[in-house]
Design an enzyme around this catalytic site. Structure first.
Site, PDB file in Angstrom:
ATOM      1  N   GLU A 113      -5.554 -19.681 -35.742  1.00 35.30           N
ATOM      2  CA  GLU A 113      -6.542 -18.598 -35.645  1.00 35.30           C
ATOM      3  C   GLU A 113      -6.057 -17.118 -35.066  1.00 35.30           C
ATOM      4  OE1 GLU A 113      -9.256 -21.955 -36.158  1.00 35.30           O
ATOM      5  OE2 GLU A 113      -7.816 -21.432 -34.609  1.00 35.30           O
TER       6      GLU A 113
ATOM      7  N   HIS B 207     -20.666 -25.899 -35.688  1.00 31.52           N
ATOM      8  CA  HIS B 207     -20.381 -25.489 -37.165  1.00 31.52           C
ATOM      9  C   HIS B 207     -21.372 -24.829 -37.983  1.00 31.52           C
ATOM     10  CE1 HIS B 207     -17.379 -28.367 -36.874  1.00 31.52           C
ATOM     11  NE2 HIS B 207     -16.692 -28.389 -37.483  1.00 31.52           N
TER      12      HIS B 207
END
Length: 658
Positions: A397, A464
Site C-alpha cells: 500500500e 474490516h
C-alpha cells in the site's frame, strides 16, 4: 584506487572533476558558516560525492533523480542556481519551499529532481510512479532513487523495490552503503553481507561498485541506463563508501573507530581523482588552483544574494492558499436518461466514465484487474481499458500510494483502491506526509483519489469495519468526500477525479447493494464542499453523513410528530459551514450523528465550531451521537450495541424535551 577511463574523452573527465569540486567546495563553505552560526544545520556528504556526481552525470537531463541529504552533487550537477539553493537552506522565500521546509526537502520539475522527506524510504514508491508514467508513455527514460544503507531496513524500501521488480519499471535503486545509520553500524542494521544479495530475493539484478571511484560509478550507471531504456527493469546499485562526518554536524563521529576513519580518508574521491588527472597530464595543479578560486568566488557571490533576503514575512492568507493546488470546480449538471442503479453500480459507472474522459487516469489496487476487485467495482475494466491502466498491485500500500504521487509529478491522474479502508494504515505516511503536503511544500499537486470501502454492519470485525475518516480530517492538504446515496456516489467520485488535489473517497460497504436510486446515465459531477438537506424540519437539525443519513431517516420516521431536519454533509473536508450555520439558525437545536467513534470524531470539531460561532442561536446543548469508544466487535449483537443507531432516538427525544 584504480581509475579506468575506458573511452571517455578528456573533456568528460575534466567535467567530472569540476562536478566533484562543486559540492565539496560548497560543503566546506557551509561548515564554516555553521561554526559561525549563520546556518542552522548541515548533513555532510564529504567523502561520498562520487556517487551523486557519477549518477547524475551518467543520466540524461530528462531522467528523474530522487536524492537524499548527502546528495548535493545531484543538485549542482543539474545546474540548480546556487542562490536559490542557498536561500532554500536559509529558509527564505527565494528558496524552493518559500521557507516552509529545510535542506533538500523539495523538488524541481525544471531540473527533474524530487527531494526526500524525513522518513527516508517513501521516495522509492514515488520513483516507481515516475518510472511507470515514463514506461506507459514509451519515453525511454530512467529514474534513479537514492537510499542510505540504514534506510533499506524500512518497509518502504522493500515495497518500492518489489513493485518496480514486478512491474519491470526502469528504476535504479542506488544504495549508499556508508557503514552507519546515524550511529548504528551496519551489523546492527542488517545481516546480509552486501545489498547485492538482496536483489536475488526480488528477482532482479544487483550490482556493486566502489562508490568513491567516480569513473566506476559513472561508467556503470551510464551502461545500466542505456540498457534500461531498451529493456525496462529494476536494478539495485550498491555503492560502497564511507561517511567522513557525523549524521549531521552536531552528531560528531566519536562512535567511529579512528583506524576506520584513517583508512577511508585515503580513499577521498575528490583528491584521488584529481591526482589521477594530473598524473595523466589531463590537468595540472595550476588548473586545479584556478578552478577552486573561480568556484569559491561564484559561491561567495551567490551567498551574498541569498543572505540579503530576510526570512519571509508571515501572511496567513498566503499560507492557507497554498495548502491546495488551485482548482475551481465547474459542476457538470446531470442530463439525459436515468437508470436505477445500486450504490456500487453508481461508483463503477463514475469510475468507468472517468476512465473514458481522462486518458491519463490509471487505476491501481489489489485484485482490481481480471478479478474486478473484491467488491467487483472494476469488473470488466481490463477488457475495456487494458492492464496498463487497470493495474493489480502487490500488497504494498505504501509504495502504491507513493507511485500515485510519482504519476502526478509526470502529469497523470490515479485512483488507488484500498481493498478495505482499514488497510490504509499501511500507506498512511505517504498520504499524510507526501500527498497532503506536496503542494504546500514545493508546489507539486497530487492528482490522486484514494477509494476507501468503509464502515460496519456486516459482522466483519475490527479490521474490516472501521470508520477512519477522522484520521485524515486533521490533515491539511487532503479533501474528504463521503456520499450517502448512488447519485452523489457517482457525482462526487467524478468530481474527486477531476480535482488535482488528493481526495479520500469513502464508500460504505453496507450501502453497496442495499441502496438504489435513479442515477443519470451520462457523466456529471456533484459540487464538493456542499452539504444537502435530505429532510426538511423545524424541531431540530441532525447533521450527519454516510450511513448516518439512512439511520437518521429511519429513526426520525419512527418518532411521532418529530419534525427533524437532516443535513447530509457529503463532503467532510472542506465541510459546508454555511449549511451548518443555516441549520442551527433554523431549528436552534443540533444533533451531530456519525458512525465513527465518539472521542475525536468529526462531530467534535463541528460541535466546537457551532459553539464558537452560533452559540447565541442555540436553545439546547449540541448533542453528539456516535459509536462506542472501542474497536468494532465481530458478533452481530456486540456490533449492534457498538453502532450509534440504537442510541439516536433517546438523544433526539432529549433534545426535543430540553
Amino acid at each position: 584506487m584504480k581509475f579506468d577511463r575506458k573511452n571517455l574523452p578528456d573533456n568528460v573527465l575534466k567535467r567530472l572533476h569540476y562536478e566533484l569540486l562543486l559540492p565539496r567546495l560548497i560543503e566546506e563553505k557551509m561548515l564554516i558558516l555553521l561554526r559561525q552560526n549563520k546556518i542552522s544545520k548541515w548533513f555532510s556528504g564529504i567523502g561520498q560525492e562520487a556517487i551523486a556526481v557519477g549518477v547524475t552525470q551518467a543520466l540524461q537531463p530528462t531522467d528523474y533523480i530522487l536524492p537524499m541529504h548527502r546528495n548535493l552533487g545531484v543538485f549542482t550537477g543539474r545546474n540548480v542556481p546556487f542562490d536559490k539553493l542557498f536561500a532554500q537552506w536559509q529558509g527564505t522565500k527565494m528558496g524552493y519551499t518559500k521557507g516552509r521546509d529545510r535542506s533538500f526537502h523539495f523538488g524541481s520539475k525544471e531540473h527533474h529532481i524530487v527531494g526526500m522527506i524525513s522518513h527516508l524510504g517513501p521516495q522509492n514508491g514515488v520513483a516507481d510512479g515516475i518510472a511507470l508514467a515514463s514506461k506507459l508513455r514509451s519515453e525511454k527514460t530512467v529514474t534513479a532513487v537514492f537510499n542510505g544503507d540504514g534506510g533499506t531496513s524500512q518497509g518502504d524500501f522493500h515495497e518500492g523495490v518489489n513493485v518496480a521488480a514486478v512491474w519491470d519499471l526502469p528504476v535504479i535503486f542506488v544504495i549508499e552503503n556508508n557503514g552507519y545509520g546515524l550511529s548504528t553500524p551496519s551489523h546492527e542494521q542488517f545481516r546480509c553481507l552486501s545489498f547485492v544479495d538482496k536483489a536475488i530475493g526480488y528477482g532482479i539484478e544487483g550490482i556493486q561498485v566502489d562508490g568513491n571511484n567516480i569513473l566506476e560509478v559513472y561508467n556503470t550507471v551510464h551502461a545500466l541506463a542505456e540498457s534500461l531504456r531498451e529493456r525496462p527493469r529494476a536494478i539495485i546499485l550498491e555503492c560502497n563508501t564511507f561517511r567522513m562526518r557525523g549524521h549531521e554536524e552536531a552528531s560528531g563521529t566519536k562512535y567511529v573507530p579512528k583506524e576506520l576513519m584513517d583508512a577511508w580518508a585515503k580513499k577521498d574521491p575528490v583528491e584521488n581523482f584529481e591526482q589521477y588527472l594530473i598524473a595523466e597530464s589531463i590537468i595540472d595543479q595550476k588548473y586545479c588552483d584556478d578552478l577552486r578560486i573561480e568556484i569559491r568566488k561564484e559561491i561567495e557571490n551567490d551567498l551574498e544574494v541569498a543572505f540579503a533576503e530576510q526570512h519571509p514575512q508571515p501572511n496567513s492568507d498566503d499560507e492557507l492558499k497554498d495548502v491546495y493546488a488551485p482548482f475551481s470546480q465547474e459542476v457538470i449538471v446531470p442530463k439525459g436518461n436515468k437508470t436505477e442503479k445500486r450504490y456500487i453500480d453508481a461508483i463503477s459507472d463514475g469510475l468507468r466514465q472517468s476512465m473514458e474522459r481522462f486518458e491519463n487516469l490509471v487505476l491501481m489496487g489489489q485484485d482490481i484487474a481480471d478479478y474486478g476487485g473484491v467488491f467487483k467495482i472494476t469488473e470488466g475494466f481490463v477488457e475495456r481499458f487494458g492492464k496498463d491502466r487497470v493495474r493489480n498491485t502487490p500488497l504494498c500500500e505504501s509504495a502504491i500510494v507513493g507511485a500515485s504521487l510519482g504519476l502526478s509529478i509526470k502529469g497523470m491522474k490515479s485512483m488507488v483502491e484500498m481493498q478495505f479502508a482499514d488497510f490504509v494504515s499501511e500507506g498512511f505516511n505517504q498520504i499524510v506526509n507526501n500527498l497532503a503536503k506536496a503542494h504546500w511544500r514545493w508546489g507539486q499537486h497530487a492528482d490522486v483519489v484514494v477509494r476507501m470501502p468503509t464502515g460496519a454492519g456486516t459482522a466483519a470485525g475490527p479490521f474490516h469495519s472501521q470508520s477512519n475518516e477522522a484520521w485524515f480530517f486533521h490533515t491539511p492538504g487532503l479533501k474528504i468526500v463521503y456520499p450517502s446515496n448512488p447519485i452523489d456516489a457517482k457525482g462526487l467520485l467524478c468530481a474527486a477525479i477531476e480535482d488535482p488535489n488528493p481526495v479520500m473517497y469513502f464508500e460504505h460497504k453496507l450501502m453497496y447493494r442495499s441502496i438504489k436510486d435513479f442515477v443519470p446515465d451520462q457523466y456529471y459531477t456533484t459540487e464538493m464542499g456542499k452539504a444537502c438537506v435530505v429532510r426538511e424540519g423545524s424541531d431540530l437539525s441532525i447533521i450527519t453523513y454516510g450511513m448516518g443519513v439512512h439511520w437518521a431517516l429511519e429513526v426520525v420516521g419512527d418518532i411521532a410528530n418529530c419534525r427533524a431536519e437532516i443535513l447530509d454533509l457529503r463532503t467532510l473536508l472542506p465541510w459546508d459551514k454555511e449549511a451548518v450555520m443555516a441549520a442551527v439558525k433554523k431549528t436552534n437545536r443540533v444533533l451531530i450523528f456519525h458512525e465513527d467513534t465518539l472521542t475525536g470524531g468529526i462531530g467534535a470539531e463541528i460541535s466546537a465550531w457551532i459553539t464558537e460561532h452560533c452559540f447565541a442561536e442555540l436553545d439546547a446543548p449540541v448533542v453528539r451521537v456516535a459509536s462506542l469508544d472501542t474497536a468494532v466487535p465481530f458478533a452481530p449483537t456486540l456490533e449492534n450495541n457498538f453502532l450509534p443507531k440504537i442510541r439516536l432516538k433517546e438523544k433526539i427525544e432529549f433534545l426535543l424535551n430540553f
